[in-house]
Write a protein that holds these residues in place. Structure first.
Motif, PDB file in Angstrom:
ATOM      1  N   VAL A  10       0.853  -1.195   0.000  1.00 46.84           N
ATOM      2  CA  VAL A  10       0.000   0.000   0.000  1.00 46.84           C
ATOM      3  C   VAL A  10       0.885   1.240   0.000  1.00 46.84           C
ATOM      4  N   LYS A  11       0.321   2.357  -0.424  1.00 51.03           N
ATOM      5  CA  LYS A  11       1.078   3.613  -0.434  1.00 51.03           C
ATOM      6  C   LYS A  11       1.432   4.047   0.973  1.00 51.03           C
ATOM      7  N   GLY A  12       0.442   4.015   1.855  1.00 49.90           N
ATOM      8  CA  GLY A  12       0.649   4.425   3.235  1.00 49.90           C
ATOM      9  C   GLY A  12      -0.405   3.781   4.103  1.00 49.90           C
ATOM     10  N   TRP A  13      -0.085   3.583   5.363  1.00 54.65           N
ATOM     11  CA  TRP A  13      -1.048   2.955   6.276  1.00 54.65           C
ATOM     12  C   TRP A  13      -0.842   3.497   7.682  1.00 54.65           C
ATOM     13  N   PRO A  14      -1.940   3.888   8.326  1.00 54.16           N
ATOM     14  CA  PRO A  14      -3.297   4.045   7.796  1.00 54.16           C
ATOM     15  C   PRO A  14      -3.485   5.419   7.178  1.00 54.16           C
ATOM     16  N   ARG A  15      -4.485   5.541   6.306  1.00 53.38           N
ATOM     17  CA  ARG A  15      -4.800   6.819   5.670  1.00 53.38           C
ATOM     18  C   ARG A  15      -6.304   7.053   5.780  1.00 53.38           C
ATOM     19  N   LEU A  16      -6.675   8.225   6.304  1.00 52.21           N
ATOM     20  CA  LEU A  16      -8.091   8.526   6.505  1.00 52.21           C
ATOM     21  C   LEU A  16      -8.856   8.569   5.188  1.00 52.21           C
ATOM     22  N   SER A  17      -8.200   8.985   4.122  1.00 57.55           N
ATOM     23  CA  SER A  17      -8.893   9.154   2.842  1.00 57.55           C
ATOM     24  C   SER A  17      -9.063   7.846   2.081  1.00 57.55           C
ATOM     25  N   GLU A  18      -8.562   6.732   2.619  1.00 59.27           N
ATOM     26  CA  GLU A  18      -8.616   5.465   1.902  1.00 59.27           C
ATOM     27  C   GLU A  18      -9.328   4.393   2.721  1.00 59.27           C
ATOM     28  N   THR A  19     -10.519   4.738   3.193  1.00 60.78           N
ATOM     29  CA  THR A  19     -11.299   3.761   3.961  1.00 60.78           C
ATOM     30  C   THR A  19     -11.683   2.566   3.104  1.00 60.78           C
ATOM     31  N   PHE A  20     -11.790   2.755   1.788  1.00 64.67           N
ATOM     32  CA  PHE A  20     -12.154   1.650   0.908  1.00 64.67           C
ATOM     33  C   PHE A  20     -11.105   0.539   0.958  1.00 64.67           C
ATOM     34  N   PHE A 151      -3.116  -6.610  -8.649  1.00 64.12           N
ATOM     35  CA  PHE A 151      -3.298  -5.224  -8.206  1.00 64.12           C
ATOM     36  C   PHE A 151      -4.780  -4.889  -8.113  1.00 64.12           C
ATOM     37  N   SER A 152      -5.048  -3.838  -7.369  1.00 66.24           N
ATOM     38  CA  SER A 152      -6.339  -3.171  -7.378  1.00 66.24           C
ATOM     39  C   SER A 152      -6.091  -1.732  -7.797  1.00 66.24           C
ATOM     40  N   ALA A 153      -6.735  -1.305  -8.884  1.00 65.16           N
ATOM     41  CA  ALA A 153      -6.547   0.048  -9.416  1.00 65.16           C
ATOM     42  C   ALA A 153      -7.763   0.903  -9.073  1.00 65.16           C
ATOM     43  N   HIS A 154      -7.547   2.215  -8.979  1.00 64.09           N
ATOM     44  CA  HIS A 154      -8.613   3.076  -8.473  1.00 64.09           C
ATOM     45  C   HIS A 154      -8.891   4.260  -9.400  1.00 64.09           C
ATOM     46  N   ALA A 155      -8.120   5.323  -9.334  1.00 60.83           N
ATOM     47  CA  ALA A 155      -8.451   6.511 -10.129  1.00 60.83           C
ATOM     48  C   ALA A 155      -7.180   7.171 -10.653  1.00 60.83           C
ATOM     49  N   GLY A 180      -6.092  -8.129 -12.306  1.00 58.67           N
ATOM     50  CA  GLY A 180      -6.262  -6.792 -11.771  1.00 58.67           C
ATOM     51  C   GLY A 180      -7.724  -6.535 -11.482  1.00 58.67           C
ATOM     52  N   ALA A 181      -7.984  -5.847 -10.401  1.00 58.83           N
ATOM     53  CA  ALA A 181      -9.343  -5.424 -10.062  1.00 58.83           C
ATOM     54  C   ALA A 181      -9.393  -3.905 -10.107  1.00 58.83           C
ATOM     55  N   THR A 182     -10.512  -3.376 -10.512  1.00 60.92           N
ATOM     56  CA  THR A 182     -10.697  -1.933 -10.448  1.00 60.92           C
ATOM     57  C   THR A 182     -12.139  -1.645 -10.075  1.00 60.92           C
ATOM     58  N   CYS A 183     -12.368  -0.466  -9.501  1.00 63.18           N
ATOM     59  CA  CYS A 183     -13.608  -0.210  -8.773  1.00 63.18           C
ATOM     60  C   CYS A 183     -14.669   0.531  -9.569  1.00 63.18           C
ATOM     61  N   THR A 184     -14.451   0.726 -10.884  1.00 65.08           N
ATOM     62  CA  THR A 184     -15.465   1.385 -11.713  1.00 65.08           C
ATOM     63  C   THR A 184     -15.506   0.724 -13.084  1.00 65.08           C
ATOM     64  N   ILE A 201      -8.970  -8.574 -16.110  1.00 63.99           N
ATOM     65  CA  ILE A 201      -9.393  -7.348 -15.429  1.00 63.99           C
ATOM     66  C   ILE A 201     -10.812  -7.530 -14.913  1.00 63.99           C
ATOM     67  N   ASP A 202     -10.981  -7.410 -13.616  1.00 62.58           N
ATOM     68  CA  ASP A 202     -12.299  -7.557 -12.985  1.00 62.58           C
ATOM     69  C   ASP A 202     -12.839  -6.204 -12.540  1.00 62.58           C
ATOM     70  N   LEU A 203     -14.133  -5.998 -12.745  1.00 62.38           N
ATOM     71  CA  LEU A 203     -14.821  -4.860 -12.141  1.00 62.38           C
ATOM     72  C   LEU A 203     -15.285  -5.280 -10.759  1.00 62.38           C
ATOM     73  N   VAL A 204     -14.710  -4.659  -9.736  1.00 59.50           N
ATOM     74  CA  VAL A 204     -15.059  -4.978  -8.354  1.00 59.50           C
ATOM     75  C   VAL A 204     -15.385  -3.668  -7.643  1.00 59.50           C
ATOM     76  N   TYR A 205     -16.667  -3.343  -7.576  1.00 58.12           N
ATOM     77  CA  TYR A 205     -17.051  -2.144  -6.836  1.00 58.12           C
ATOM     78  C   TYR A 205     -16.663  -2.306  -5.368  1.00 58.12           C
ATOM     79  N   HIS A 206     -16.156  -1.204  -4.788  1.00 60.22           N
ATOM     80  CA  HIS A 206     -15.850  -1.277  -3.354  1.00 60.22           C
ATOM     81  C   HIS A 206     -17.112  -1.573  -2.568  1.00 60.22           C
TER      82      HIS A 206
END
Length: 410
Positions: A10-20, A151-155, A180-184, A201-206
């Motif tokens: 992960v980029k950082g842990w914990p991060r308030l903006s990444e509750t997903f 991986f899980s990709a986001h935005a 890879g999973a992505t949320c949209t 590539i999977d679509l996996v909504y959070h």
């Protein structure tokens, strides 16, 4: 199944903006996965969400900058040189470096050497959240060790990464991700266009784990003459569009009494406050800064309208499907947002909320419409809540992701 845990980068842990991310990892542990987190950065938030405390996985922090711990990086590189896939990983990295001559690219390889050398024997795979820096570290380390990665990709990681890099991470050959999973759906379509095997590539909504949220409040009609309580939750960065919202607030008619509460930190904090002062609306704004989940929920329950004016930033960065929209819907809070990226995958204009262009005059008009038609606003909020429960529960996505991870032995 391996006796060693799945390594999660992960980029950082914990991060308030990444509750997903926290929601997903807690759910994966509940599904029986043994996890170990490897964070590229130390936390910068002073608060945490209760959800973070539910994660049992240990967290190891890699050197955030290589000069932070030269001895550890040196040991990691020496050990990595003896790994079976080091030569291939180094060749992949040098190819990347020729096209991206940055310190960040050098740092990624150094962190990957430390990661590969410190992972316990028998680690089945590496799973990275975000397709840019974390996935690069995961990719190099996995190639060194000869194990799969995913991986899980986001935005931002999708829309600001060069196509050549995405294609190579999505390749079926050496260094390519197992899945890879992505949320949209919006992001999934883009990645499938670049992937050698779109089926990976999977679509996996959070989705939203509604067990973490209270039942919505009984929202009585707003009393005549009482202020319209506006709320936004999001970092003060360009893609969130709060500069457009501040300009919109200055356009609201004089007969409308309103107050806006903003929750979130961000690099543009001082710029936004200065803009509010210049627009003459600063005395109607409360800047609460970063808040934990209970504080956010309390603010949503107290508000009359949720506003998120997302837009595409100059560098191409944009939101995916912001979880705060689903959180607002969980509390029957009417929503005004924009038809950017995947937001229309959850909000249909005039059915679940109002989606407008990111122009201040359009945002202001939507706010006035909500204020002027409380029954219509309540009906849209109820429709969004119903859709959240029927189509955006967290369980289906976790089941799909869990199955993919088990295919890798994790």
């Amino acid at each position: 199944m391996s006796t060693a845990p799945l390594a999660v980068v992960v980029k950082g842990w914990p991060r308030l903006s990444e509750t997903f991310i926290a929601q997903e990892l807690v759910a994966l542990e509940a599904a029986g996965h043994d996890l170990a987190l490897w964070s590229l950065r130390h936390p910068t938030d002073t608060k945490t969400h209760p959800l973070h405390d539910r994660l049992a996985a240990p967290v190891t922090y890699l050197p955030e900058y290589l000069h932070d711990d030269r001895a550890r990086v040196w040991r990691g590189w020496r050990a990595a040189c003896a790994l079976p896939g080091y030569t291939l990983a180094a060749r992949l990295w040098r190819s990347d470096l020729l096209r991206d001559r940055s310190r960040n690219r050098v740092r990624r390889f150094g962190q990957a050497c430390v990661l590969a050398s410190e992972l316990p024997p028998g680690t089945p795979a590496i799973y990275a959240h975000f397709l840019h820096t974390p996935a690069s570290v995961a990719r190099y380390a996995a190639v060194m060790l000869g194990i799969p990665w995913a991986f899980s990709a986001h935005a931002k990681d999708i829309w600001t990464s060069p196509d050549w890099e995405l294609r190579e991470k999505l390749a079926t050959g050496p260094g390519g991700a197992r899945f890879g999973a992505t949320c949209t759906g919006f992001g999934a379509a883009h990645l499938r266009d670049l992937a050698a095997d779109p089926g990976r590539i999977d679509l996996v909504y959070h989705g939203l784990d509604l067990t973490r949220f209270p039942d919505p409040p009984d929202r009585a009609p707003r009393a005549p003459g009482s202020p319209l309580r506006l709320l936004s939750v999001g970092r003060l960065v360009e893609k969130k569009g709060f500069d457009r919202l501040i300009a919109a607030l200055a356009l609201l008619p004089g007969w409308l009494d309103w107050h806006w509460v903003h929750i979130g930190g961000g690099a543009l904090k001082e710029q936004m406050r200065a803009q509010a002062e210049a627009a003459g609306v600063a005395d109607r704004i409360t800047w609460k800064g970063a808040c934990d989940q209970p504080e956010v929920i309390a603010a949503m329950r107290a508000a009359d309208l949720f506003v998120l004016p997302s837009r595409i930033a100059a560098d191409g960065d944009r939101d995916g499907l912001p979880n705060v929209l689903m959180e607002a819907a969980s509390q029957l809070l009417p929503i005004v947002s924009t038809a950017v990226s995947a937001i229309p995958e959850f909000i249909t204009h005039t059915r679940h909320g109002l989606l407008v262009k990111d122009r201040p005059e359009d945002i202001a008009e939507a706010i006035v419409d909500i204020a002027s038609a409380p029954d219509t606003a309540a009906a849209m909020a109820q429709a969004a809540f119903d859709r959240l429960r029927s189509d955006f529960a967290v369980e289906p996505g976790i089941a799909r992701l869990s199955a993919r991870l088990r295919e890798m032995g994790a």
